[in-house]
Design a protein around this motif. Structure first.
Motif, PDB file in Angstrom:
ATOM      1  N   ALA A  80       3.493   0.316  32.372  1.00 59.88           N
ATOM      2  CA  ALA A  80       2.237  -0.389  32.188  1.00 59.88           C
ATOM      3  C   ALA A  80       1.630   0.000  30.971  1.00 59.88           C
ATOM      4  N   ALA A  81       2.127   1.415  30.539  1.00 57.04           N
ATOM      5  CA  ALA A  81       1.359   1.971  29.305  1.00 57.04           C
ATOM      6  C   ALA A  81       1.897   0.946  28.227  1.00 57.04           C
ATOM      7  N   VAL A  82       3.110   1.102  28.128  1.00 56.18           N
ATOM      8  CA  VAL A  82       3.880  -0.018  27.097  1.00 56.18           C
ATOM      9  C   VAL A  82       3.439  -1.406  26.792  1.00 56.18           C
ATOM     10  N   GLY A 135      -1.619  -4.514  20.186  1.00 49.96           N
ATOM     11  CA  GLY A 135      -0.913  -4.559  18.905  1.00 49.96           C
ATOM     12  C   GLY A 135      -0.252  -3.385  18.458  1.00 49.96           C
ATOM     13  N   CYS A 136       0.174  -2.366  19.204  1.00 50.57           N
ATOM     14  CA  CYS A 136       0.397  -1.082  19.043  1.00 50.57           C
ATOM     15  C   CYS A 136       1.961  -1.017  19.675  1.00 50.57           C
ATOM     16  N   THR A 179       0.817  -1.194  -0.083  1.00 55.43           N
ATOM     17  CA  THR A 179       0.141  -0.063   0.103  1.00 55.43           C
ATOM     18  C   THR A 179       0.949   1.435   0.056  1.00 55.43           C
ATOM     19  N   GLY A 180       2.049   0.994   0.491  1.00 55.81           N
ATOM     20  CA  GLY A 180       3.126   2.240   0.495  1.00 55.81           C
ATOM     21  C   GLY A 180       2.567   3.101   1.740  1.00 55.81           C
ATOM     22  N   LEU A 181       1.724   2.753   2.616  1.00 55.96           N
ATOM     23  CA  LEU A 181       1.119   3.366   3.563  1.00 55.96           C
ATOM     24  C   LEU A 181       1.718   3.309   4.972  1.00 55.96           C
ATOM     25  N   ARG A 182       1.896   4.446   5.711  1.00 57.77           N
ATOM     26  CA  ARG A 182       2.158   4.518   6.913  1.00 57.77           C
ATOM     27  C   ARG A 182       1.295   5.641   7.752  1.00 57.77           C
ATOM     28  N   ALA A 183       0.671   4.816   8.778  1.00 62.23           N
ATOM     29  CA  ALA A 183      -0.101   5.803   9.457  1.00 62.23           C
ATOM     30  C   ALA A 183       0.353   5.794  10.975  1.00 62.23           C
ATOM     31  N   SER A 184       0.163   6.973  11.531  1.00 67.00           N
ATOM     32  CA  SER A 184       0.504   6.936  12.858  1.00 67.00           C
ATOM     33  C   SER A 184      -0.446   8.112  13.730  1.00 67.00           C
ATOM     34  N   LEU A 185      -0.539   7.515  15.062  1.00 64.75           N
ATOM     35  CA  LEU A 185      -1.396   8.291  15.992  1.00 64.75           C
ATOM     36  C   LEU A 185      -0.579   8.683  17.285  1.00 64.75           C
ATOM     37  N   LEU A 186      -0.406   9.880  17.439  1.00 59.95           N
ATOM     38  CA  LEU A 186       0.301  10.335  18.557  1.00 59.95           C
ATOM     39  C   LEU A 186      -0.369  10.872  19.732  1.00 59.95           C
TER      40      LEU A 186
END
Length: 183
Positions: free
Chosen positions: A170-172, A179-180, A149-156
């Motif tokens: 704990a967050a990690v 799966g993140c 797809t050539g796609l990279r998506a990120s949510l910060l």
């Protein structure tokens, strides 16, 4: 005042099938890619700023990289340029490792809105030449991990209190279970 920061970014990597994959080191190929991008963007009626990456001051480069609108690794590209829309939420970077890095940023965290902006720009770019694509592997990119797809998506999601109250481990663990990747 919010206790968190949430934003989303999407990028699509594309290469023209009829041009060599050497735009990062070949000024002629880089120029041809930039001409195609200019032709496509002129059809939109929107305003785009043309920024030669070699002339960007370090603080401006860092600001654009933080929004994931440019790739920080393209500093040494021969003729890398950035075409940035006026609200500075979407753009097309040329002549990096791939011919095109089409990116969009949304400061509300709406990854679907960022994706829609990228797809609209990608459709314009496809009108200026065939994209390198394989029936078996999808879009061909400089890095095999981006093929398809050539796609990279990120949510910060920036949660400053997580580190302060020592809840980062704990967050990690929570993110990994979903799966993140948490950095």
């Amino acid at each position: 005042m919010r206790d968190y920061i949430l934003n989303a970014a999407v990028c699509l990597r594309r290469n023209y099938a009829d041009l060599p994959f050497d735009a990062m080191t070949n000024a002629e190929t880089a120029g041809r890619v930039s001409e195609r991008v200019m032709t496509a963007l002129e059809r939109t009626g929107d305003s785009f700023t043309y920024l030669p990456e070699g002339s960007l001051p370090d603080d401006r480069r860092e600001e654009l990289a933080a929004c994931r609108l440019i790739c920080p690794d393209h500093r040494d590209a021969v003729a890398a340029t950035l075409f940035l829309n006026l609200p500075e939420t979407a753009g097309v970077e040329t002549a990096g490792e791939d011919h095109l890095l089409i990116s969009a940023y949304d400061d509300t965290g709406n990854v679907f809105q960022a994706l829609a902006a990228c797809q609209a720009l990608a459709a314009l770019m496809e009108d200026t030449g065939p994209m390198a694509r394989s029936a078996q592997f999808g879009f061909l990119t400089a890095h095999p991990c981006d093929a398809g797809t050539g796609l990279r998506a990120s949510l910060l999601l920036h949660l400053p209190m997580t580190a302060l109250v020592k809840q980062a481990p704990a967050a990690v663990k929570l993110a990994a279970g979903a799966g993140c990747t948490l950095r």
